[in-house]
Design an enzyme around this catalytic site. Structure first.
Site, PDB file in Angstrom:
ATOM      1  N   LEU A 227       0.822  -1.205   0.000  1.00 62.74           N
ATOM      2  CA  LEU A 227       0.000   0.000   0.000  1.00 62.74           C
ATOM      3  C   LEU A 227       0.866   1.271   0.000  1.00 62.74           C
ATOM      4  O   LEU A 227       1.704   1.441   0.883  1.00 62.74           O
ATOM      5  CB  LEU A 227      -0.899  -0.012   1.256  1.00 62.74           C
ATOM      6  CG  LEU A 227      -1.859   1.174   1.406  1.00 62.74           C
ATOM      7  CD1 LEU A 227      -2.942   1.138   0.357  1.00 62.74           C
ATOM      8  CD2 LEU A 227      -2.460   1.183   2.809  1.00 62.74           C
ATOM      9  N   ASP A 228       0.643   2.144  -0.965  1.00 65.56           N
ATOM     10  CA  ASP A 228       1.307   3.454  -1.051  1.00 65.56           C
ATOM     11  C   ASP A 228       2.832   3.352  -1.151  1.00 65.56           C
ATOM     12  O   ASP A 228       3.544   4.306  -0.820  1.00 65.56           O
ATOM     13  CB  ASP A 228       0.938   4.337   0.155  1.00 65.56           C
ATOM     14  CG  ASP A 228      -0.553   4.575   0.263  1.00 65.56           C
ATOM     15  OD1 ASP A 228      -1.235   4.496  -0.766  1.00 65.56           O
ATOM     16  OD2 ASP A 228      -1.041   4.820   1.378  1.00 65.56           O
ATOM     17  N   GLU A 229       3.324   2.205  -1.617  1.00 62.71           N
ATOM     18  CA  GLU A 229       4.776   2.014  -1.674  1.00 62.71           C
ATOM     19  C   GLU A 229       5.293   1.877  -3.106  1.00 62.71           C
ATOM     20  O   GLU A 229       6.486   1.689  -3.312  1.00 62.71           O
ATOM     21  CB  GLU A 229       5.179   0.746  -0.894  1.00 62.71           C
ATOM     22  CG  GLU A 229       4.856   0.750   0.582  1.00 62.71           C
ATOM     23  CD  GLU A 229       5.899   1.465   1.417  1.00 62.71           C
ATOM     24  OE1 GLU A 229       6.813   2.085   0.836  1.00 62.71           O
ATOM     25  OE2 GLU A 229       5.792   1.412   2.645  1.00 62.71           O
TER      26      GLU A 229
END
Lengths: 284, 284, 284, 284
Positions: A227-229
């Site tokens: 997530l969000d990486e």
């Protein structure tokens, strides 16, 4: 838009790549309207993007591809020859928020974004009228919070049916299934409403407000299973101060989100974004 | 600089504060050159800063303070009446890097920063000549990596001897002792070379490079016992791309660091920064 | 700094230039660390800059130049092969203001600007001590307002004596003689304290203040015989508001001036700025 | 939006204004949610804006106005007490370009812009469908290039009929009649597609392209009888380079135009913009 072919390449770096590729282009009579190169010294990797006037080439796209294949093999290239006249199919996933999708639809409608938008998929009905006014099918997929899998499956099926080349998460607030991430690796674009890696996860504006930052931002990135990486394509910020409430941050942030997403999407569909590991080269 | 008094106040919010304070100022004949107010709705707290022409007041600073004290007590105010003609003593702590300190010294030397700089303290000798050229004492305090306490103690003693009103950590790369943090709470300013809260701690440019961010930043904040967690005074960013190496980020970041620190310091010595909890109100 | 050769070219556009040049580079074993291309469609002109690792070439600079000359002739190129290890000699002309020159000197002193500064010439004495602290000769040339020609002549002679490759006007407030402009065409860099073409000529901050603009700026450009009309290399702006006096604009503008000039100078000495007519291509 | 009253004042500066006004507000039990002050030293003029919670006042708007009138007279104030619950009527004039109007309509539709839009008037039909989808009347007024007066008259009549408090020229490419300018002095907002005062008049992007500027901008200002010379409300810029064609400037500029106009309009309808001579005070 002029009709061009985009020859986009990444490969291990060594002497002579530019010479070999540009000689190939010249041999076909190719007129370069734009040429970009980047050597990544840390990874010893080379990236290039050549934009060639279609009417200058002596042969069609398929013949060019065939002719180029041996060179690509010799230099161990990952490559594409993209025909600018074949529009990318961009499927948009949205939830309730309208600002990003309204912005994309207007850019598309006014001819600024050179792609097709075969459908919009959402777990809310509120955007239907806006989407349909643009002549685009709106697919409502209800998500049952107790059992989200059927909805996830349905969304993947719709994306496949509409033959999406690219998926845009326009403030789509649902977790993406790993299988879906993998299927659209490097082709699924999210907009996160913070300046990553600050404020990963939920409620970034509340977190920014609580921390008392003096700038807030937004980040567009390719979606990965973390997530969000994923690899960052574009980011921007806007100045805030003590005078701004958390609601003001949300409001001001919207403008950053939509412009960041629009720039990322534009660069993606023009084949200007190349990925290496968790980073991007953006030939803008 | 015109001679002014700055009446800086924070207190619980209620009806009539501005009226009461501005009536007091008017009763003394006070001519406001600048007036700023902020009501923090979340904490129900009120902040104000009035800048008053000194020559318009019928009495001196001490008499004004005596006359204002009952009002301050009634409204439970934290307050100061600052005489702009009394320059703040700003002690600078530096290590090896020269960009922030060269910038501050030039601003001070050219009359842009209205403060005194009684000394510069450093654990390296390389900046001595530059500091002394400005006519400022340079105090070298060697830090023994095996036993840092004697150096820490010496630095605190020097800061006290030079009667510092404010301490600036101009890329001073040492951890500050809790006791020192507390002694200069709200008066010790650090510049961190990242856009906080991203990349807390050591090597932020390397971390930014590895993450592939498209903007890098710097943050000036008051120092607290929690590393890089204090109230943020000022932040800014600069655009970077795949073309920039980690060394380029370091180089580009320097310009952001020095301008962010300069703005934070200027606002601090002009009494424009008020702290509530872990956040700041900056009346710039 | 790595030792490189920079092959910088501009010529009429046609098919095959990149191929021809990059084949030449590859034939010498040249390893490209950076390569930039630009096709100006309006003027049908082509620009390229190749940065080549010196240790990868099989021959020295002179031999490379000899080998390349026939290609250059064939393609009607204006070109240079620059050896990055030969530092440019940058003579600085200054008046009374210190911010730009202090900034340049610090960047040079700290190794950020890769050039030589053989001398500073000024019509005021106030900067002598700062310049000489850096180990740089300071040449004071008094300008008689009634008869400026002797001073102008003296400055041109000094510039020639010190063998300047490039002249920087670091807020040098005198008109440059046409003869001097021509002698350093494309090699004399000015910083103008406005966002050109707004506020040409004297007192731009006063003009900006009177017009009530919400951003002020600075412009670095090559000097031509037309005041403030030369090819723009770099510009930037900073936000201002009604709260800022004209003196505030001057103060805030200084930061923009010095960063704009520093970026322009850096790009110039790295051979990243190519001129066509009254415009620049900047490969940054 | 909370229900508030906005007390907006400008008057000759003297001691005691803030005290007098804030005492008046406090006497009515008024709770300030926001208070802004500005003293213009050059013109000796004072500006203030107080935002007061409606539910904190002991009387209604009319009674407050009656009670305040004597104070206003004593201090020679130009003033208003604005009820935030009475929405401003904003009539939009547009031509063919859609980006600014689409942006305003979406902000209005999503509740971000707190005003009424009683109608859109245009000399082209192409925006009708978009406007009507939002439930807003679209008035087409054909302009005869040989005789524009009947159209001008019709537009003024429509504006009056729809009781416009404010007129927005959303890339409306026609000259405004002096009579219309005067009728809406300080209430008619234009967006000019350049960073004024650069590139006044027609084709600013072409002029910017020809001059080779490195930033392009947009300016929102109140319309006066002098073309592009009125008081500036807001400006912003975006970076461009040699890689951008004139068409790219047009495209990139659109984003600046719409955000600058949106900010100017928002500040106007929240009574944050005060005019003095040809300059504005913007309490944002």
């Amino acid at each position: 838009m002029d009709h061009t072919y985009r020859l986009v390449i990444s490969c291990p770096d060594r002497v002579g790549i530019v010479a070999r590729v540009s000689q190939f282009v010249a041999d076909q009579g190719g007129w370069l309207t734009e040429a970009n190169y980047h050597a990544d010294a840390d990874n010893n990797w080379f990236f290039m993007r050549n934009e060639i006037r279609a009417d200058s080439l002596r042969m069609g796209a398929e013949a060019v591809r065939d002719a180029f294949a041996p060179i690509a093999q010799e230099y161990e290239m990952a490559w594409e020859l993209v025909d600018s006249s074949v529009k990318r199919k961009v499927v948009i996933l949205a939830s309730h928020a309208s600002h990003c999708i309204a912005d994309i639809l207007h850019r598309w409608h006014s001819g600024e974004l050179d792609c097709d938008i075969p459908c919009v998929i959402s777990n809310h009905e509120n955007l239907r009228s806006m989407v349909e006014w643009h002549g685009i099918p709106f697919e409502y997929v209800k998500i049952d919070p107790e059992n989200k899998m059927p909805a996830h499956t349905k969304i993947m099926e719709l994306t496949a049916e509409y033959q999406a080349d690219c998926v845009v998460l326009a403030r789509y607030m649902q977790i993406i299934q790993p299988e879906f991430c993998r299927a659209y690796s490097g082709r699924m674009i999210n907009i996160h409403h913070s300046f990553l890696p600050s404020f990963i996860g939920a409620n970034p504006y509340q977190k920014a407000f609580d921390r008392g930052v003096k700038l807030i931002g937004a980040t567009s990135h390719y979606v990965t299973e973390q997530l969000d990486e994923g690899p960052i394509i574009e980011q921007d910020v806007i100045r805030v101060s003590h005078r701004h409430s958390k609601d003001d941050l949300v409001r001001l942030g919207k403008d950053v989100e939509k412009s960041v997403l629009a720039r990322a999407l534009r660069n993606h569909i023009e084949d200007r974004v190349l990925v290496l590991g968790n980073k991007t080269v953006v030939f803008d």
